[in-house]
Design an enzyme around this catalytic site. Sequence first.
Site, PDB file in Angstrom:
ATOM      1  N   GLU A  54       0.976  -1.265  -0.048  1.00 53.91           N
ATOM      2  CA  GLU A  54      -0.066  -0.182  -0.043  1.00 53.91           C
ATOM      3  C   GLU A  54       0.922   1.155   0.074  1.00 53.91           C
ATOM      4  O   GLU A  54       0.556   2.297  -0.555  1.00 53.91           O
ATOM      5  CB  GLU A  54      -0.964   0.166   1.123  1.00 53.91           C
ATOM      6  CG  GLU A  54      -2.011  -1.048   1.088  1.00 53.91           C
ATOM      7  CD  GLU A  54      -1.381  -2.361   1.425  1.00 53.91           C
ATOM      8  OE1 GLU A  54      -0.375  -2.665   2.105  1.00 53.91           O
ATOM      9  OE2 GLU A  54      -2.420  -3.364   1.182  1.00 53.91           O
ATOM     10  N   HIS A 123     -10.941  -4.591   9.147  1.00 55.29           N
ATOM     11  CA  HIS A 123     -11.629  -4.238   7.846  1.00 55.29           C
ATOM     12  C   HIS A 123     -12.580  -3.133   7.686  1.00 55.29           C
ATOM     13  O   HIS A 123     -13.272  -2.831   6.907  1.00 55.29           O
ATOM     14  CB  HIS A 123     -12.222  -5.771   7.387  1.00 55.29           C
ATOM     15  CG  HIS A 123     -11.290  -6.544   6.687  1.00 55.29           C
ATOM     16  ND1 HIS A 123     -10.452  -7.244   7.341  1.00 55.29           N
ATOM     17  CD2 HIS A 123     -10.934  -6.778   5.395  1.00 55.29           C
ATOM     18  CE1 HIS A 123      -9.639  -8.111   6.788  1.00 55.29           C
ATOM     19  NE2 HIS A 123     -10.103  -7.951   5.530  1.00 55.29           N
TER      20      HIS A 123
HETATM   21  C1  LIG Z   1      -2.539  -3.874   4.481  1.00 57.08           C
HETATM   22  C2  LIG Z   1      -3.671  -4.774   4.131  1.00 57.08           C
HETATM   23  N1  LIG Z   1      -3.908  -4.949   2.465  1.00 57.08           N
HETATM   24  C3  LIG Z   1      -4.616  -5.781   2.061  1.00 57.08           C
HETATM   25  C4  LIG Z   1      -5.423  -6.553   2.687  1.00 57.08           C
HETATM   26  C5  LIG Z   1      -6.362  -7.813   2.042  1.00 57.08           C
HETATM   27  N2  LIG Z   1      -5.790  -8.854   1.975  1.00 57.08           N
HETATM   28  C6  LIG Z   1      -6.064  -9.801   3.121  1.00 57.08           C
HETATM   29  S1  LIG Z   1      -5.147 -11.280   2.790  1.00 57.08           S
HETATM   30  C7  LIG Z   1      -4.548 -10.662   1.379  1.00 57.08           C
HETATM   31  C8  LIG Z   1      -3.447 -11.612   0.834  1.00 57.08           C
HETATM   32  C9  LIG Z   1      -2.396 -11.854   1.419  1.00 57.08           C
HETATM   33  O1  LIG Z   1      -1.505 -12.782   0.661  1.00 57.08           O
HETATM   34  P1  LIG Z   1      -0.260 -13.490   1.443  1.00 57.08           P
HETATM   35  O2  LIG Z   1       0.470 -12.499   2.399  1.00 57.08           O
HETATM   36  O3  LIG Z   1       0.507 -14.001   0.454  1.00 57.08           O
HETATM   37  O4  LIG Z   1      -1.050 -14.512   2.305  1.00 57.08           O
HETATM   38  P2  LIG Z   1      -2.102 -15.558   2.038  1.00 57.08           P
HETATM   39  O5  LIG Z   1      -3.546 -15.160   1.688  1.00 57.08           O
HETATM   40  O6  LIG Z   1      -1.755 -15.953   0.675  1.00 57.08           O
HETATM   41  O7  LIG Z   1      -2.106 -16.513   3.223  1.00 57.08           O
HETATM   42  C10 LIG Z   1      -4.834  -9.357   1.063  1.00 57.08           C
HETATM   43  C11 LIG Z   1      -4.735  -8.693  -0.070  1.00 57.08           C
HETATM   44  C12 LIG Z   1      -5.079  -6.611   4.100  1.00 57.08           C
HETATM   45  N3  LIG Z   1      -5.832  -7.540   4.772  1.00 57.08           N
HETATM   46  N4  LIG Z   1      -4.281  -5.965   4.678  1.00 57.08           N
END
Ligand SMILES: Cc1ncc(C[n+]2csc(CCOP(=O)(O)OP(=O)(O)O)c2C)c(N)n1
Lengths: 330, 318
Positions: A54, A123
Site C-alpha cells: 500500500e 476491515h
Molecule cells: C494491509 C492490507 N492490505 C490488503 C489486505 C487484503 N488482503 C487480505 S489477505 C491478502 C492476501 C495476502 O497474501 P499473502 O500474504 O500471500 O497471504 P495468503 O493470504 O496467501 O495466506 C490481501 C490482499 C489486508 N488484509 N491488509
Amino acid sequence: MSEMTLNAAVGQALREEMQRDSTVMMFGEGVALSRADLLTEFGADRIRNTPLSEAIIAGTAVGAAASGLRPVIDMLYAPFLTYAMDAIVNSAGKLRYISGGQFAFPLVVLAQTGAGWGVGAQHTHNIEAWFAHSPGLKVVMPSNAADAKGLMKAAIRDNNPVIMLLDMSLGYNPGEVSDDPDYVVPLGRAHVARAGRHVTLVSYAKTTLTCLQAAEALGQEDIDVEVIDLRSIKPLDIGTVLQSVRKTGHLVVVHEAGPLCGVGAEVLAQVNEQAFSQLKSAPARITSPDVPTPSSYALEQAFLPQVAHVVAAVQKQLGRQTVATASVAM
Amino acid sequence: MKSSAAEAVQLLEKMMLIRAYEEHLASLQASGHFPMTCSPQGQEASAVGVVSALDADDTILTNHRSAGHLLARGADPGRVMAEVMGKATGYCKGKSGSLHISAKELGVVLTSTIVGGELSMVTGVALAKKMLAEAGVVVCFFGDGAACEGIFHESLNLASVWQLPILYVCENNQWQAFVRRKETMAVEYIAPWGNSYAMANQTVNGNDVLAVQAATRHAVAHIKATGTPYLLETWTYRQRGHYSGDNMAHISASEQAPWLVLDPIAQCRQQLTADGTLTPALLADIETRVAAEIARASEFAHASPYPAAAELLTDVYA
Ligand SMILES: Cc1ncc(C[n+]2csc(CCOP(=O)(O)OP(=O)(O)O)c2C)c(N)n1
C-alpha cells in the site's frame, strides 16, 4: 437514464473518464480481476495489478499525479489506508502548499468502508474524519448510484487528491443513473434528499438511508423531516445545512463513524457558531460508540446507528413522547 | 512402533484434524449462514511441521489464515469455531471473528489481519523476550504477499541488527488474494531475501510435514546457538480460494492439478502406508477420532451464546 447498482455506476464513471482522458489510469491489489472489463478495454498499461504494497501504491500515485497522469488507486478496505497515510497525508496533501504551488495532485483514492459484514475492526472502520482533518485533501462518500457516478467523475477531473469512501452495503443498491458522459456531481455540494419543515437530519453514505427511513416513520406522526445528504465531507457544504436549520430550528446529525471529533461534531460546531439564535433545541448526534467495530453479528448490529435511535432523537427534540428503544450509551 | 513412526502418525492426525475442520466449515459456508474464513487447506504440513517443532515457551504470531497454526498449537476447535461465529465462548469473546484470532493461553499473540501486521510487532515481542531473559523463540507466520510490504524488509533488517530470536516463516502459497505471486515478484523465492539482511534462510518443501519439521528444528537450533534470526520459506499451495466467498473462477484446473497431487496429507499417508506404519485399522481409528472431535466442536460452537449487547463497550481500554 439507466438503472444500475452503485458499484456498476462507479465502474461506468471510471470507464467514461478513461475514454475521455488517456492520462486516467488505475492500479491496486487485484484490480486486473476486480476491473476485468476495464483491463480488456484499456489494456494492462492503464489497469495495473500491484504487489501487496500500500505504501508504494499511494506513493506512486502521488508521484504520477504530479507528473502528468491522473491515477485512481483502489486500496480495498479503509483500514489498509494506514500503510498509505504518509504518501496521502504528508505528500499529496502538503506538497502543493509547501512547494509554493508548484505541483498539483490529481488523484483519487478509493476504499471500502461500512459495518454489517462481520469482518471486524481491521476491515471496518469509518475514517473519513481523519482525512477531513488533513489539509489539502478532499473527501466524498456517496449514498446512491447516481451520486457515486457523478462524484467519481468529478473526483477524477479535480486537480486535487480526493478520497472516495464507498460503503459496502450500498454497492448492490440499484439507482437511476445519468447516461450523459459529462454528468458530474460537483465536489462540496450537499443534496436535500427529502424536503421538510420541522427537523433537519444531516447524514452521508449509508446512514442517509437510515435517516430517510426515520423521516418516513416520523411522517406518520406528522413530523415533517428534511434530510440532507452531505455527499462531500470536504469541502463541507455548511451553507445547505444552515439554510435548512434556519428553517426548522432542529438538527440531528447521523453517521456511522464514532462521535469524537467526527463530522457530526464539526457540523454541530459550525451550526452553533452561525445559527445559534435560530436553534429551538440542542443539536444532537447519533453515531456508533467510540469502540472498534466488533465482528460478532450481535455486537455489530448494536454498534450501528438504527432508525429507532434517529426517531427517538427527533421526538426528544420536539418534546414528543419517546416510544423507541434507547440508543447505546456512549 | 518406533517413536519416530509414532510421532509421524501424530503429525498426520493433526493435519487430518485441520483438514476436517476446514471441510466442515466449507460445508457450513456452502449451506448459507456461516461467516467467511480464509482457509489454509493445502497448507497443513507447513502449520503442523513448524508448530510441532516448537516448545511450550515459544511464542507464535500469525495472520488471517491462522486456523492451521491454532489447531496445530492445540487450540480447541470448538472455541476457534465459536470465535468464527462471533460467539461469547470464542478465544476473543466473539470480537475477532475469523480474521484475527489470538489465544494468549497458547502463546499465540497479537494476530492481525492487516497484511504485515505480524511482521511489524514480532520484533517487539522478541525484544521483550530477549531483554526479560525469557526462554524460547518467537515464530512469525506470514504470506508471500506480506513479503511484498515494506514492513517485511524493515522487520528483517531490525531483527538482524538487534539479533532477535525470531523464526520468520513465510508460507509461500503462490497466491496473494486474487493476484498470482508470480505477477508481483521478480524472483521465485523469498528465503534468499534474507541474504540482504545477513539472515540465515532456507526454502523447504512446505507440503512435506517431516521436511518442514526438520527444517524448523534446524532453524530453532540456529537461533538458539547464534542468537540471530532465521527466515524459513515453506513452498506450498492454497487449495481453496482466498476466502470462502471466492469462486476461484480465475484459477485454472491445470494450475491446481499438480498441486493436488502434492497434497500434504495424501503424501504423508502414502509414505506412512508404504513403510508399514499406517495400517488401515490405524487410519480408521484416526478418522473416527477426528470426526468425533469436529462434531463435538461444531456442537459446542453452535450451542454457545452470542455476547450480550453490553459487551459492545467492554475491553476498549485496560
Ligand atoms: C494491509 C492490507 N492490505 C490488503 C489486505 C487484503 N488482503 C487480505 S489477505 C491478502 C492476501 C495476502 O497474501 P499473502 O500474504 O500471500 O497471504 P495468503 O493470504 O496467501 O495466506 C490481501 C490482499 C489486508 N488484509 N491488509
